[in-house]
Design a protein around this motif. Structure first.
Motif, PDB file in Angstrom:
ATOM      1  N   TYR A 204       0.820  -1.214   0.000  1.00  9.63           N
ATOM      2  CA  TYR A 204       0.000   0.000   0.000  1.00  9.63           C
ATOM      3  C   TYR A 204       0.853   1.263   0.000  1.00  9.63           C
ATOM      4  O   TYR A 204       0.530   2.239  -0.686  1.00  9.63           O
ATOM      5  CB  TYR A 204      -0.907  -0.018   1.236  1.00  9.63           C
ATOM      6  CG  TYR A 204      -1.979   1.048   1.237  1.00  9.63           C
ATOM      7  CD1 TYR A 204      -3.074   0.960   0.367  1.00  9.63           C
ATOM      8  CD2 TYR A 204      -1.914   2.119   2.102  1.00  9.63           C
ATOM      9  CE1 TYR A 204      -4.060   1.928   0.370  1.00  9.63           C
ATOM     10  CE2 TYR A 204      -2.898   3.094   2.115  1.00  9.63           C
ATOM     11  CZ  TYR A 204      -3.972   2.996   1.250  1.00  9.63           C
ATOM     12  OH  TYR A 204      -4.952   3.964   1.253  1.00  9.63           O
ATOM     13  N   MET A 213       3.145   2.426  -4.851  1.00  9.23           N
ATOM     14  CA  MET A 213       2.395   1.254  -4.406  1.00  9.23           C
ATOM     15  C   MET A 213       2.893   0.009  -5.116  1.00  9.23           C
ATOM     16  O   MET A 213       3.465   0.094  -6.207  1.00  9.23           O
ATOM     17  CB  MET A 213       0.890   1.417  -4.709  1.00  9.23           C
ATOM     18  CG  MET A 213       0.186   2.513  -3.959  1.00  9.23           C
ATOM     19  SD  MET A 213      -1.576   2.532  -4.400  1.00  9.23           S
ATOM     20  CE  MET A 213      -2.103   0.935  -3.778  1.00  9.23           C
ATOM     21  N   PRO A 215       0.625  -3.055  -5.889  1.00  7.71           N
ATOM     22  CA  PRO A 215      -0.721  -3.625  -5.726  1.00  7.71           C
ATOM     23  C   PRO A 215      -0.738  -5.137  -5.557  1.00  7.71           C
ATOM     24  O   PRO A 215      -1.628  -5.665  -4.879  1.00  7.71           O
ATOM     25  CB  PRO A 215      -1.436  -3.201  -7.014  1.00  7.71           C
ATOM     26  CG  PRO A 215      -0.695  -1.989  -7.487  1.00  7.71           C
ATOM     27  CD  PRO A 215       0.734  -2.227  -7.098  1.00  7.71           C
ATOM     28  N   CYS A 218      -0.646  -6.033  -1.960  1.00  9.26           N
ATOM     29  CA  CYS A 218      -1.946  -5.774  -1.328  1.00  9.26           C
ATOM     30  C   CYS A 218      -2.913  -6.926  -1.621  1.00  9.26           C
ATOM     31  O   CYS A 218      -3.627  -7.387  -0.725  1.00  9.26           O
ATOM     32  CB  CYS A 218      -2.542  -4.466  -1.838  1.00  9.26           C
ATOM     33  SG  CYS A 218      -1.678  -2.984  -1.304  1.00  9.26           S
ATOM     34  N   ALA A 249      -7.648  -0.728   0.617  1.00  8.96           N
ATOM     35  CA  ALA A 249      -7.418  -1.146  -0.773  1.00  8.96           C
ATOM     36  C   ALA A 249      -8.419  -0.496  -1.723  1.00  8.96           C
ATOM     37  O   ALA A 249      -8.124  -0.321  -2.909  1.00  8.96           O
ATOM     38  CB  ALA A 249      -7.506  -2.665  -0.879  1.00  8.96           C
ATOM     39  N   SER A 252      -7.115   2.375  -3.886  1.00 11.55           N
ATOM     40  CA  SER A 252      -5.878   2.162  -4.658  1.00 11.55           C
ATOM     41  C   SER A 252      -5.861   2.917  -5.981  1.00 11.55           C
ATOM     42  O   SER A 252      -4.865   3.562  -6.334  1.00 11.55           O
ATOM     43  CB  SER A 252      -5.663   0.666  -4.901  1.00 11.55           C
ATOM     44  OG  SER A 252      -5.442  -0.002  -3.683  1.00 11.55           O
ATOM     45  N   ARG A 253      -6.942   2.831  -6.742  1.00 10.97           N
ATOM     46  CA  ARG A 253      -6.943   3.466  -8.071  1.00 10.97           C
ATOM     47  C   ARG A 253      -6.809   4.983  -7.975  1.00 10.97           C
ATOM     48  O   ARG A 253      -6.283   5.626  -8.887  1.00 10.97           O
ATOM     49  CB  ARG A 253      -8.229   3.109  -8.830  1.00 10.97           C
ATOM     50  CG  ARG A 253      -8.292   1.691  -9.338  1.00 10.97           C
ATOM     51  CD  ARG A 253      -9.334   1.560 -10.450  1.00 10.97           C
ATOM     52  NE  ARG A 253     -10.657   1.974  -9.992  1.00 10.97           N
ATOM     53  CZ  ARG A 253     -11.595   1.151  -9.528  1.00 10.97           C
ATOM     54  NH1 ARG A 253     -11.346  -0.150  -9.437  1.00 10.97           N
ATOM     55  NH2 ARG A 253     -12.767   1.605  -9.157  1.00 10.97           N
TER      56      ARG A 253
END
Length: 429
Positions: A204, A213, A215, A218, A249, A252-253
């Protein structure tokens, strides 16, 4: 199917099935290292045969059957049975005389229990934190040594040594392949949750390297957390951790811009948040609270994340509630990092001067001496109070302390903005 497609399919099957495979074999041979070797032999057999014969209808069952045959051969031809005789008693003695179908039945039973045993032995407290993380990702995440090394930006031989030493230590300490009971369960479960959250946090907010990040890490941590929640559904802190990871999470985008640059929480486009993950996180939090775990450390952090998730705009965030939750967390697990986060919430709820007073009280904390977020937060609060020269110096110091290239760029940009006499909105991401 082309050979490359077959290999990709085999890798996907391995990622899905490896933990179940190793868990079942470990119960059979009572040694995680041997179990992984047997599983790897089954994988090699698949790589040799499937490109020619095609992928079986049930590839997981094929791998399990192949590995079990090799395990049975090992038990019959080696001195393993003799060495384990006292430990396994009549169970293994009977296995020696059983036909293969009976052994199949024995290893296929209670696969959930086997996975739970594998979780606990991978995170056994006799291992260092680094070893627990590497072994968990290897045995339960199905990651290769190269993938683990790349994720944590350490040399591949270092990861390989950690894994080898971890398996050797477990064998030397004769760590039992079992689920702990009674008072020991809470301590051991805490170790498991710590490992999973360490993996998630490294994905993260990467501590070093060029990426803000990672991902994939995650995703690995979330998968492990969800599996654990199914295996121990009555443990509130497990659901608290899952809730925390799901909600974090979900952003994230929105946490990176077009060029991969960091976008902090108050600047994020909330339409880009994954609201399916938000809902899953809120449900997991409700489950933790229903089980009496509202005041657990992960549940409290999840409740903080939920405050952000429920706010449609930054202005609607209940910062006073977040400050209360951080205060409760500080009482439960006293930490200067928690106090720093509480200071941010206090500043947002009651003004930058109130937050700066709390931050200034933390500047003498030895644990925060090299922690880049302390000068970063202090710089932000100074800027909001119009003290731009001090703010610029603090942000420049924060940039010199971070090991993440993206974060360093962000901090230097803020320092330049403070030099021009303009304040930025800033908070956790």
């Amino acid at each position: 199917m082309a050979a490359s497609d077959t290999h990709r399919a085999i890798n996907a099957v391995w990622r899905i099935e490896s933990a179940r495979l190793i868990a079942g074999l470990a119960r059979m041979v009572r040694d995680v290292g041997v179990a992984e070797d047997l599983a790897q032999e089954a994988l090699l057999a698949a790589l040799e045969r499937w490109p020619e014969s095609g992928i079986p209808d049930n590839p997981g069952a094929w791998l399990m059957a192949t590995a079990k045959r090799r395990a049975i051969d090992l038990l019959r031809r080696s001195k393993l049975l003799e060495r384990k005789h006292e430990e396994l008693g009549r169970e293994i003695e009977a296995q020696q005389e059983m036909a293969a179908p009976d052994l199949d039945a024995a290893i296929d039973a209670n696969i959930g229990d086997d996975l739970l045993r594998l979780v606990f032995i991978s995170c056994h407290p006799v291992l260092s934190t680094e070893a627990r993380v590497a072994l968990t990702l290897r045995l339960l995440g199905g990651l290769t040594t190269e993938e683990i090394a790349r994720a944590f930006l350490v040399p591949e031989p270092t990861v390989a040594q950690r894994i080898v030493r971890a398996k050797r230590t477990l064998a030397e300490k004769r760590a039992p392949f079992e689920v702990p009971r009674g008072a020991e369960l809470a301590a051991r479960l805490s170790s498991v949750l710590e490992v999973i959250y360490l993996v998630f946090n490294e994905g993260y907010s990467a501590t070093a390297g060029d990426d803000w990040m990672r991902p994939a890490l995650c995703g690995d941590a979330l998968r492990l957390g969800r599996i654990l929640a199914e295996l121990v559904p009555r443990e509130p802190e497990v659901h608290g951790l899952v809730a925390l990871m799901e909600i974090q999470a979900s952003r994230s985008r929105a946490r990176t811009g077009p060029s991969g640059e960091p976008v902090l929480l108050l600047d994020q486009d909330r339409a880009r948040w994954d609201h399916v993950l938000v809902r899953r996180g809120l449900v997991a939090l409700e489950r933790a609270e229903a089980l009496g775990g509202a005041q657990g450390p992960y549940a409290l952090q999840a409740a903080i994340a939920a405050c952000h998730a429920r706010a449609r705009t930054p202005a609607e965030t209940d910062w006073a509630r977040i400050a209360e939750l951080y205060e409760a967390l500080a009482r439960l697990t006293p930490s200067p990092v928690v106090e720093l986060n509480r200071a941010v919430a206090v500043a947002m709820a009651f003004g930058p001067a109130a937050g700066l007073e709390l931050v200034d009280a933390l500047t003498a904390e030895p644990a925060l001496r090299g922690y880049h977020l302390l000068p970063s937060v202090r710089g932000d609060l100074l800027a909001k109070l119009g003290r731009f020269d001090e703010a610029r110096a603090e942000c420049a110091r924060a940039a010199s302390l971070t090991r993440n290239a993206r974060e360093r760029e962000l901090l230097l940009e803020r320092a330049a903005a403070y030099a021009r006499g303009s304040a930025h909105r800033s908070t956790t991401s």
